[in-house]
Design an enzyme around this catalytic site. Structure first.
Site, PDB file in Angstrom:
ATOM      1  N   HIS A 137       0.831  -1.215   0.000  1.00 27.94           N
ATOM      2  CA  HIS A 137       0.000   0.000   0.000  1.00 27.94           C
ATOM      3  C   HIS A 137       0.863   1.263   0.000  1.00 27.94           C
ATOM      4  O   HIS A 137       0.549   2.231  -0.677  1.00 27.94           O
ATOM      5  CB  HIS A 137      -0.913   0.006   1.227  1.00 27.94           C
ATOM      6  CG  HIS A 137      -2.110  -0.887   1.082  1.00 27.94           C
ATOM      7  ND1 HIS A 137      -2.940  -1.210   2.128  1.00 27.94           N
ATOM      8  CD2 HIS A 137      -2.632  -1.518  -0.006  1.00 27.94           C
ATOM      9  CE1 HIS A 137      -3.918  -1.992   1.698  1.00 27.94           C
ATOM     10  NE2 HIS A 137      -3.741  -2.208   0.407  1.00 27.94           N
ATOM     11  N   TYR A 193      -9.531   4.542   2.739  1.00 29.08           N
ATOM     12  CA  TYR A 193     -10.133   3.355   3.355  1.00 29.08           C
ATOM     13  C   TYR A 193     -11.663   3.414   3.373  1.00 29.08           C
ATOM     14  O   TYR A 193     -12.334   2.390   3.312  1.00 29.08           O
ATOM     15  CB  TYR A 193      -9.556   3.105   4.757  1.00 29.08           C
ATOM     16  CG  TYR A 193      -8.245   2.381   4.624  1.00 29.08           C
ATOM     17  CD1 TYR A 193      -8.202   0.995   4.617  1.00 29.08           C
ATOM     18  CD2 TYR A 193      -7.063   3.082   4.413  1.00 29.08           C
ATOM     19  CE1 TYR A 193      -7.013   0.321   4.429  1.00 29.08           C
ATOM     20  CE2 TYR A 193      -5.866   2.425   4.212  1.00 29.08           C
ATOM     21  CZ  TYR A 193      -5.849   1.045   4.221  1.00 29.08           C
ATOM     22  OH  TYR A 193      -4.679   0.379   4.008  1.00 29.08           O
ATOM     23  N   GLU A 206       0.673   1.588   8.123  1.00 24.40           N
ATOM     24  CA  GLU A 206       1.168   2.320   6.942  1.00 24.40           C
ATOM     25  C   GLU A 206       1.777   3.667   7.357  1.00 24.40           C
ATOM     26  O   GLU A 206       2.755   4.111   6.771  1.00 24.40           O
ATOM     27  CB  GLU A 206       0.034   2.485   5.918  1.00 24.40           C
ATOM     28  CG  GLU A 206      -0.183   1.167   5.171  1.00 24.40           C
ATOM     29  CD  GLU A 206      -1.571   0.972   4.570  1.00 24.40           C
ATOM     30  OE1 GLU A 206      -2.249   1.979   4.283  1.00 24.40           O
ATOM     31  OE2 GLU A 206      -1.977  -0.201   4.380  1.00 24.40           O
TER      32      GLU A 206
HETATM   33  C1  HEM Z   1      -8.857  -3.243   4.811  1.00 29.48           C
HETATM   34  C2  HEM Z   1      -8.768  -2.888   3.552  1.00 29.48           C
HETATM   35  C3  HEM Z   1      -7.809  -3.468   2.555  1.00 29.48           C
HETATM   36  C4  HEM Z   1      -7.370  -4.757   2.390  1.00 29.48           C
HETATM   37  C5  HEM Z   1      -7.740  -5.985   3.212  1.00 29.48           C
HETATM   38  C6  HEM Z   1      -6.445  -4.751   1.263  1.00 29.48           C
HETATM   39  C7  HEM Z   1      -5.792  -5.852   0.789  1.00 29.48           C
HETATM   40  C8  HEM Z   1      -4.827  -5.841  -0.195  1.00 29.48           C
HETATM   41  C9  HEM Z   1      -4.041  -6.979  -0.636  1.00 29.48           C
HETATM   42  C10 HEM Z   1      -4.169  -8.402  -0.086  1.00 29.48           C
HETATM   43  C11 HEM Z   1      -3.181  -6.555  -1.584  1.00 29.48           C
HETATM   44  C12 HEM Z   1      -2.134  -7.404  -2.337  1.00 29.48           C
HETATM   45  C13 HEM Z   1      -0.807  -7.257  -1.644  1.00 29.48           C
HETATM   46  C14 HEM Z   1       0.317  -8.028  -2.325  1.00 29.48           C
HETATM   47  O1  HEM Z   1       0.403  -8.026  -3.552  1.00 29.48           O
HETATM   48  O2  HEM Z   1       1.107  -8.613  -1.601  1.00 29.48           O
HETATM   49  C15 HEM Z   1      -3.423  -5.152  -1.770  1.00 29.48           C
HETATM   50  C16 HEM Z   1      -2.774  -4.368  -2.701  1.00 29.48           C
HETATM   51  C17 HEM Z   1      -3.188  -3.088  -3.023  1.00 29.48           C
HETATM   52  N1  HEM Z   1      -4.159  -2.358  -2.393  1.00 29.48           N
HETATM   53 FE1  HEM Z   1      -5.238  -2.896  -0.811  1.00 29.48          FE
HETATM   54  N2  HEM Z   1      -6.363  -3.486   0.768  1.00 29.48           N
HETATM   55  C18 HEM Z   1      -7.173  -2.672   1.519  1.00 29.48           C
HETATM   56  C19 HEM Z   1      -7.370  -1.326   1.353  1.00 29.48           C
HETATM   57  C20 HEM Z   1      -6.897  -0.606   0.292  1.00 29.48           C
HETATM   58  C21 HEM Z   1      -7.194   0.772   0.049  1.00 29.48           C
HETATM   59  C22 HEM Z   1      -8.000   1.695   0.956  1.00 29.48           C
HETATM   60  C23 HEM Z   1      -6.596   1.105  -1.110  1.00 29.48           C
HETATM   61  C24 HEM Z   1      -6.676   2.448  -1.776  1.00 29.48           C
HETATM   62  C25 HEM Z   1      -7.191   2.637  -2.947  1.00 29.48           C
HETATM   63  C26 HEM Z   1      -5.896  -0.057  -1.586  1.00 29.48           C
HETATM   64  C27 HEM Z   1      -5.121  -0.125  -2.714  1.00 29.48           C
HETATM   65  C28 HEM Z   1      -4.263  -1.147  -3.032  1.00 29.48           C
HETATM   66  C29 HEM Z   1      -3.318  -1.097  -4.129  1.00 29.48           C
HETATM   67  C30 HEM Z   1      -3.130   0.067  -5.088  1.00 29.48           C
HETATM   68  C31 HEM Z   1      -2.642  -2.320  -4.131  1.00 29.48           C
HETATM   69  C32 HEM Z   1      -1.586  -2.782  -5.123  1.00 29.48           C
HETATM   70  C33 HEM Z   1      -2.334  -3.514  -6.203  1.00 29.48           C
HETATM   71  C34 HEM Z   1      -1.577  -3.662  -7.492  1.00 29.48           C
HETATM   72  O3  HEM Z   1      -0.366  -3.792  -7.472  1.00 29.48           O
HETATM   73  O4  HEM Z   1      -2.285  -3.637  -8.514  1.00 29.48           O
HETATM   74  N3  HEM Z   1      -6.100  -1.078  -0.713  1.00 29.48           N
HETATM   75  N4  HEM Z   1      -4.421  -4.740  -0.916  1.00 29.48           N
END
Ligand code: HEM
Length: 260
Positions: free
Chosen positions: A199, A209, A251
């Site tokens: 993130h 969020y 974060e």
């Molecule tokens: C509790 C809430 C959230 C959970 C459980 C979550 C979960 C995850 C997970 C499991 C990943 C993959 C990590 C990896 O590749 O190792 C990820 C990536 C990511 N998350 Fe979240 N996330 C949350 C909230 C958010 C929020 C608020 C944003 C904002 C827009 C966000 C944006 C992203 C982005 C940009 C990536 C990278 C994805 C990519 O490379 O295409 N996430 N998140």
């Protein structure tokens, strides 16, 4: 990246710290202490942050550039020197007309940390299996809702990982783990850490969020239909907020130590 430590006095010329990305947002935490966080935000011209709320009181001080802030439905023209106080939970949206730099000061949280009730824990755990079964469908739907309603967040995502289903699968696995271990959060530490680092690399902001929460809850409702009773939805709303706080806190720590 944190520019200074709160143990020593410190001065900086903000103009020297400004760096605009080619698109989107670049942020630098200038300083953080127990009560406040001072962050320099540099937005490329044209960047929009859709309406959201913050759980903390905030002051936005414009350093350079112009834009528009919609605060509680009222448009405010952003120009150098402008100081705007935004109380906690006030809906606001922002648009950078030119490259825009401002310092955002978040003061102490006005909303108490979320404590998840035993009833919520029981309900969330009871939904774990259903979430496992329908997880990818829910998260695929959640990204569909989010990219449609908040298209500006697309820039932060690798859209090929969306198309081939990798990212929805990862999110589904994380949500399932949370549902399983909501009463034993230590088990989630490694997972939270890995996701939080990702993130920070993709410049996820605390304010985002509420967007993900809104879309995830709507997706749960869409996919589970009648099984998404009001009790289930209330429990997941509470549980999501608690998880969001865990990520936001972790974060913030990483933003302070890692140059991004
Ligand atoms: C509790 C809430 C959230 C959970 C459980 C979550 C979960 C995850 C997970 C499991 C990943 C993959 C990590 C990896 O590749 O190792 C990820 C990536 C990511 N998350 Fe979240 N996330 C949350 C909230 C958010 C929020 C608020 C944003 C904002 C827009 C966000 C944006 C992203 C982005 C940009 C990536 C990278 C994805 C990519 O490379 O295409 N996430 N998140």
């Amino acid at each position: 990246m944190t520019v200074a430590s709160s143990n020593n006095s410190f001065t900086a010329t903000l103009q020297d710290l400004i760096e605009y990305p080619t698109s989107g947002i670049l942020s630098k935490v200038l300083l953080k202490d127990q009560n406040s966080q001072y962050t320099l935000f540099c937005l490329a011209a044209g960047t929009e942050i859709d309406e959201h709320t913050s759980t903390r009181n905030a002051v936005l001080t414009v350093v350079e550039g112009t834009g528009n802030l919609n605060l509680e439905g009222k448009d405010i023209t952003l120009a150098p020197g402008l100081f705007v106080f935004m109380p906690a939970n006030a809906p606001h949206a922002l648009q950078a007309k030119e490259n825009l730099a401002f310092v955002l000061t978040l003061s102490e949280k006005s909303v108490k940390k979320q404590v998840v009730s035993q009833q919520t824990i029981d309900i969330v755990k009871s939904t774990a299996n259903v979430l496992k079964q329908h997880g990818k469908k829910i998260t695929t739907r959640m990204y569909e809702i989010m990219f449609d309603k908040y298209p500006e967040v697309k820039a932060q995502f690798d859209m090929s990982a969306q198309a081939n289903g990798t990212q929805p699968a990862k999110l589904a696995a994380a949500v399932y783990s949370y549902a399983t271990h909501i009463d034993d959060l230590d088990r989630l530490k490694a997972m939270v850490d890995k996701i939080a680092h990702r993130h920070v690399k993709t410049h996820v902001l605390p304010e985002q969020y509420s967007i993900v929460g809104e879309c995830l809850l709507k997706a749960i409702q869409d996919v589970l239909g009648d099984a998404a009773t009001s009790e289930v939805m209330t429990a997941w709303t509470e549980a999501y907020q608690a998880l969001a706080e865990i990520f936001i806190d972790r974060e913030q720590q990483i933003y302070q130590t890692v140059a991004h």
